[in-house]
Scaffold this motif. Structure first.
Motif, PDB file in Angstrom:
ATOM      1  N   PRO A 288       0.051  -1.143   0.118  1.00 35.01           N
ATOM      2  CA  PRO A 288       0.136  -0.179   0.226  1.00 35.01           C
ATOM      3  C   PRO A 288       0.902   1.283   0.189  1.00 35.01           C
ATOM      4  O   PRO A 288       0.424   2.635  -0.146  1.00 35.01           O
ATOM      5  N   THR A 289       2.077   0.978  -0.285  1.00 32.84           N
ATOM      6  CA  THR A 289       3.612   1.895  -0.019  1.00 32.84           C
ATOM      7  C   THR A 289       3.587   3.107  -1.068  1.00 32.84           C
ATOM      8  O   THR A 289       3.344   4.088  -1.531  1.00 32.84           O
ATOM      9  N   GLY A 290       3.326   1.871  -2.089  1.00 29.96           N
ATOM     10  CA  GLY A 290       2.901   2.270  -3.448  1.00 29.96           C
ATOM     11  C   GLY A 290       5.064   2.060  -3.667  1.00 29.96           C
ATOM     12  O   GLY A 290       5.162   1.980  -5.035  1.00 29.96           O
ATOM     13  N   PHE A 291       6.158   1.498  -3.261  1.00 26.34           N
ATOM     14  CA  PHE A 291       6.830   0.481  -3.045  1.00 26.34           C
ATOM     15  C   PHE A 291       6.932  -0.891  -3.938  1.00 26.34           C
ATOM     16  O   PHE A 291       5.952  -1.727  -2.943  1.00 26.34           O
ATOM     17  N   TYR A 292       8.329  -1.190  -4.549  1.00 27.48           N
ATOM     18  CA  TYR A 292       8.147  -2.708  -4.469  1.00 27.48           C
ATOM     19  C   TYR A 292       8.567  -3.108  -2.806  1.00 27.48           C
ATOM     20  O   TYR A 292       9.263  -2.150  -2.116  1.00 27.48           O
ATOM     21  N   SER A 293       8.346  -4.734  -3.155  1.00 28.03           N
ATOM     22  CA  SER A 293       9.136  -4.679  -1.917  1.00 28.03           C
ATOM     23  C   SER A 293       9.039  -6.417  -1.723  1.00 28.03           C
ATOM     24  O   SER A 293       8.307  -7.086  -3.265  1.00 28.03           O
ATOM     25  N   SER A 294      10.297  -7.091  -0.722  1.00 31.77           N
ATOM     26  CA  SER A 294      10.433  -8.219  -1.352  1.00 31.77           C
ATOM     27  C   SER A 294      10.078  -8.821   0.130  1.00 31.77           C
ATOM     28  O   SER A 294      10.751  -9.019   1.341  1.00 31.77           O
ATOM     29  N   ALA A 295       9.820  -9.929  -0.236  1.00 37.50           N
ATOM     30  CA  ALA A 295       8.796 -10.983   1.087  1.00 37.50           C
ATOM     31  C   ALA A 295       8.613 -12.487   0.714  1.00 37.50           C
ATOM     32  O   ALA A 295       8.830 -13.021  -0.841  1.00 37.50           O
ATOM     33  N   VAL A 296       8.670 -13.802   1.551  1.00 41.47           N
ATOM     34  CA  VAL A 296       8.563 -14.862   0.969  1.00 41.47           C
ATOM     35  C   VAL A 296       7.366 -15.060  -0.309  1.00 41.47           C
ATOM     36  O   VAL A 296       6.154 -14.607   0.808  1.00 41.47           O
ATOM     37  N   ARG A 297       7.471 -15.809  -0.587  1.00 37.93           N
ATOM     38  CA  ARG A 297       6.630 -15.963  -1.728  1.00 37.93           C
ATOM     39  C   ARG A 297       5.255 -16.968  -1.324  1.00 37.93           C
ATOM     40  O   ARG A 297       5.424 -17.618  -1.089  1.00 37.93           O
ATOM     41  N   ASN A 298       3.764 -16.864  -0.574  1.00 40.27           N
ATOM     42  CA  ASN A 298       3.371 -17.538   0.235  1.00 40.27           C
ATOM     43  C   ASN A 298       1.931 -17.425   0.038  1.00 40.27           C
ATOM     44  O   ASN A 298       1.422 -17.071  -0.927  1.00 40.27           O
ATOM     45  N   GLU A 299       0.955 -17.991   0.612  1.00 38.59           N
ATOM     46  CA  GLU A 299      -0.473 -18.465  -0.177  1.00 38.59           C
ATOM     47  C   GLU A 299      -0.899 -16.481   0.180  1.00 38.59           C
ATOM     48  O   GLU A 299      -1.685 -16.065  -0.382  1.00 38.59           O
ATOM     49  N   PHE A 300      -0.312 -15.681   1.208  1.00 42.71           N
ATOM     50  CA  PHE A 300      -1.190 -14.605   1.372  1.00 42.71           C
ATOM     51  C   PHE A 300      -0.320 -13.691  -0.591  1.00 42.71           C
ATOM     52  O   PHE A 300      -1.005 -13.336  -0.649  1.00 42.71           O
ATOM     53  N   LEU A 301       0.991 -13.998  -0.836  1.00 42.76           N
ATOM     54  CA  LEU A 301       1.511 -13.443  -1.656  1.00 42.76           C
ATOM     55  C   LEU A 301       0.581 -13.610  -3.436  1.00 42.76           C
ATOM     56  O   LEU A 301       0.548 -12.631  -4.067  1.00 42.76           O
ATOM     57  N   GLN A 302       0.195 -14.952  -2.955  1.00 41.49           N
ATOM     58  CA  GLN A 302       0.044 -16.339  -4.196  1.00 41.49           C
ATOM     59  C   GLN A 302      -1.307 -15.375  -4.307  1.00 41.49           C
ATOM     60  O   GLN A 302      -2.203 -15.420  -5.671  1.00 41.49           O
ATOM     61  N   ASP A 303      -2.434 -15.109  -3.289  1.00 35.99           N
ATOM     62  CA  ASP A 303      -3.823 -14.301  -3.447  1.00 35.99           C
ATOM     63  C   ASP A 303      -3.766 -12.982  -3.788  1.00 35.99           C
ATOM     64  O   ASP A 303      -4.377 -13.151  -5.010  1.00 35.99           O
ATOM     65  N   LEU A 304      -2.635 -12.052  -3.547  1.00 32.81           N
ATOM     66  CA  LEU A 304      -2.598 -10.884  -4.199  1.00 32.81           C
ATOM     67  C   LEU A 304      -2.008 -10.967  -5.195  1.00 32.81           C
ATOM     68  O   LEU A 304      -2.724 -10.117  -6.142  1.00 32.81           O
ATOM     69  N   GLU A 305      -1.273 -12.167  -6.390  1.00 35.40           N
ATOM     70  CA  GLU A 305      -0.918 -12.133  -8.137  1.00 35.40           C
ATOM     71  C   GLU A 305      -2.737 -12.854  -8.334  1.00 35.40           C
ATOM     72  O   GLU A 305      -1.826 -11.959  -9.127  1.00 35.40           O
ATOM     73  N   ALA A 306      -2.390 -13.611  -7.834  1.00 43.84           N
ATOM     74  CA  ALA A 306      -4.326 -14.276  -8.600  1.00 43.84           C
ATOM     75  C   ALA A 306      -5.216 -12.836  -8.197  1.00 43.84           C
ATOM     76  O   ALA A 306      -5.670 -12.821  -9.777  1.00 43.84           O
ATOM     77  N   ARG A 307      -5.383 -12.600  -7.381  1.00 47.28           N
ATOM     78  CA  ARG A 307      -6.796 -10.783  -7.029  1.00 47.28           C
ATOM     79  C   ARG A 307      -5.917 -10.198  -8.454  1.00 47.28           C
ATOM     80  O   ARG A 307      -7.258  -9.592  -9.666  1.00 47.28           O
ATOM     81  N   SER A 308      -5.073 -10.038  -8.961  1.00 43.73           N
ATOM     82  CA  SER A 308      -4.652  -8.683  -9.456  1.00 43.73           C
ATOM     83  C   SER A 308      -4.861  -9.524 -11.588  1.00 43.73           C
ATOM     84  O   SER A 308      -5.166  -8.533 -12.324  1.00 43.73           O
ATOM     85  N   GLU A 309      -4.349 -11.205 -11.552  1.00 50.93           N
ATOM     86  CA  GLU A 309      -4.894 -11.517 -12.464  1.00 50.93           C
ATOM     87  C   GLU A 309      -6.387 -11.150 -13.365  1.00 50.93           C
ATOM     88  O   GLU A 309      -6.409 -11.689 -15.056  1.00 50.93           O
ATOM     89  N   ARG A 310      -7.362 -11.508 -12.204  1.00 52.27           N
ATOM     90  CA  ARG A 310      -8.211 -11.306 -11.749  1.00 52.27           C
ATOM     91  C   ARG A 310      -9.445 -10.339 -12.453  1.00 52.27           C
ATOM     92  O   ARG A 310     -10.022  -9.557 -11.734  1.00 52.27           O
TER      93      ARG A 310
END
Length: 466
Positions: A288-310
């Motif tokens: 939500p900051t608008g910056f890129y950030s680095s984090a472990v790819r887990n279900e949380f990030l997978q959900d965000l990736e899938a959400r943006s793809e839909r």
């Protein structure tokens, strides 16, 4: 490997080893004090840090204010109390001669008020402030006011030049060093500019060399540069040590201190670190900051990736290729999609992603009803943890305290998830920051047979080159 000698930083000689500040509540007074006691520079996070009650129990940050502004005031008060508590613990553990720094994010909510409150309440306990995530022009003034050194975090010579010309040149005596944070390798929020490709990393040497050239042009030949991001074994940085082209260099370790006895993260989190593989840490744009950030790819990030793809673009009237009508919301208010996108929308709805949420970019994202309710609740519950937030449309500047844009459902409440994972919450359903070298825990022989070192043992190991 070359010998690791002390370096002059902030007016004293210290080992050129700096603990990276990790918020929320991950780099704390215990880790910072232990790192400083071992001869380096310890850093605690003053980003919504933990405070304690009379019995020494962690005070959970619960918000009761009826409005966002009320809750923001609670957040600032929590932040000041927590920062003071961690400074006191760091000094107690590290000793009177330890070098203790406080780390803040310039884009965190109430950043100036929090760091001023912490420095006032912990006078004499803190030696320096490190600060990134934005352009902290006023950092130097705050440092001078409280008699501490400041360490801006930048990712390019251009960024430092802008800070120097606008502000830092007037307060040069208190500049203790400049942190170069590699935007492709460091964990947490990264300073990628609009002109840099997140998928095309650049080697740090040339970027740091350019930073040194810029600093020399400003008369800062002897001011240390602290290399942050991707540092694991110092023997891999042998050509940086005592290199006249780069000048005095120190090295910052953010990820490795996570796996120590003193680290406050959960045992499950520590165990997860040892099982990571190369590529398991993702550089992603959802913060939500608008910056890129680095984090472990887990279900949380997978959900965000899938959400943006839909996601599909829409118009409020039939325009150009947007000729296919589609009903949105309980009243099925019509919007127009392309025929192909309407087919996608119908298919997603059929698979349970039946709630279409509008974004600031005139697109719709499709989520489940349960996810939609959680998103809306988190937006309503906003406590103003950022100076401005694209997820909730909060801004700390009145009178409206709004960015004037639609809240963005493609993002998330960062305060909620970081507080949860820092206090034994789910590792799969929360944001888990880490640097891109975190996979090396599993292959580094230092951690064989499940060995978890103390901070002192880790620093001693680093000094061997490994």
């Amino acid at each position: 490997m070359k010998a690791i000698n002390t370096i002059r930083m902030g007016g004293v000689d210290v080992l050129p080893l700096v603990e990276g500040g990790k918020g929320v509540a991950v780099s704390n007074g215990l880790t910072a004090g232990a790192w400083a006691a071992a001869g380096g520079v310890g850093t605690f996070s003053a980003v919504n840090a933990d405070s304690y009650d009379a019995e020494g129990r962690t005070v959970r940050q619960i918000y009761t204010g009826r409005t966002r502004v009320d809750r923001h005031e609670e957040l600032v008060a929590y932040g000041i109390a927590g920062g003071i508590a961690q400074a006191r613990e760091a000094r107690e553990v590290g000793g009177k001669n330890a070098r203790i720094h406080a780390n803040i994010l310039w884009e965190m909510g109430g950043a100036e008020r929090v760091i001023r409150g912490v420095l006032e309440g912990a006078r004499g306990l803190i030696n320096g402030i490190t600060c990134g995530a934005g352009m902290p022009y006023r950092l130097s003034e705050i440092a001078r006011e409280f008699g501490v050194h400041y360490y801006p975090i930048v990712s390019s010579a251009r960024a430092f030049s802008a800070l120097w010309k606008r502000s830092y040149s007037k307060v040069s005596d208190w500049l203790g060093g400049v942190v170069y944070e590699d935007p492709w390798l460091a964990g947490g929020h990264n300073g990628l500019s609009n002109g840099e490709d997140p998928k095309r990393p650049e080697a740090p040497y040339d970027r740091v060399r350019k930073l040194r050239e810029q600093m020399r042009a400003f008369g800062l030949d002897d001011t240390p540069i602290i290399m942050a991001g991707g540092v694991w074994w110092l023997e891999e940085w042998d050509d940086w040590i005592d290199n006249p082209e780069l000048g005095p260099i120190a090295f910052q370790f953010g990820t490795r201190p996570l796996l120590t006895k003193e680290s406050p993260v959960s045992e499950a989190w520590k165990q997860r670190l040892t099982g990571l593989k190369a590529g398991d840490v993702l550089l992603q744009p959802f913060s939500p900051t608008g910056f890129y950030s680095s984090a472990v790819r887990n279900e949380f990030l997978q959900d965000l990736e899938a959400r943006s793809e839909r996601q599909v673009a829409y118009t409020s009237e039939p325009i150009g290729e947007h000729t296919a009508e589609f009903g949105v919301g309980p009243r099925k208010r019509p919007v127009w999609l392309t025929p192909a996108d309407r087919e996608h929308a119908v298919a997603w709805t059929g698979h349970g992603f039946s709630e279409a949420l509008r974004t600031p970019d005139s697109t719709l994202v499709f989520v489940t009803p349960e996810n939609a309710r959680e998103i809306v609740k988190d937006q309503v519950d906003c406590m103003g943890c950022l100076s401005q937030c694209r997820f909730s449309n909060w801004t700390q500047h009145g009178p409206e305290f709004s960015t004037g844009k639609k809240a963005d459902p493609r993002s998330f409440c960062i305060q909620k998830t970081l507080q949860d994972i820092a206090h034994d919450g789910s590792l799969e359903n929360n944001l888990m920051f880490a640097g891109h070298n975190a996979y090396r825990f599993g292959s580094d022989p230092f951690y064989s047979n499940g060995f978890v070192p103390t901070v002192k043992q880790l620093v001693e190991r680093i000094l061997t080159g490994r």
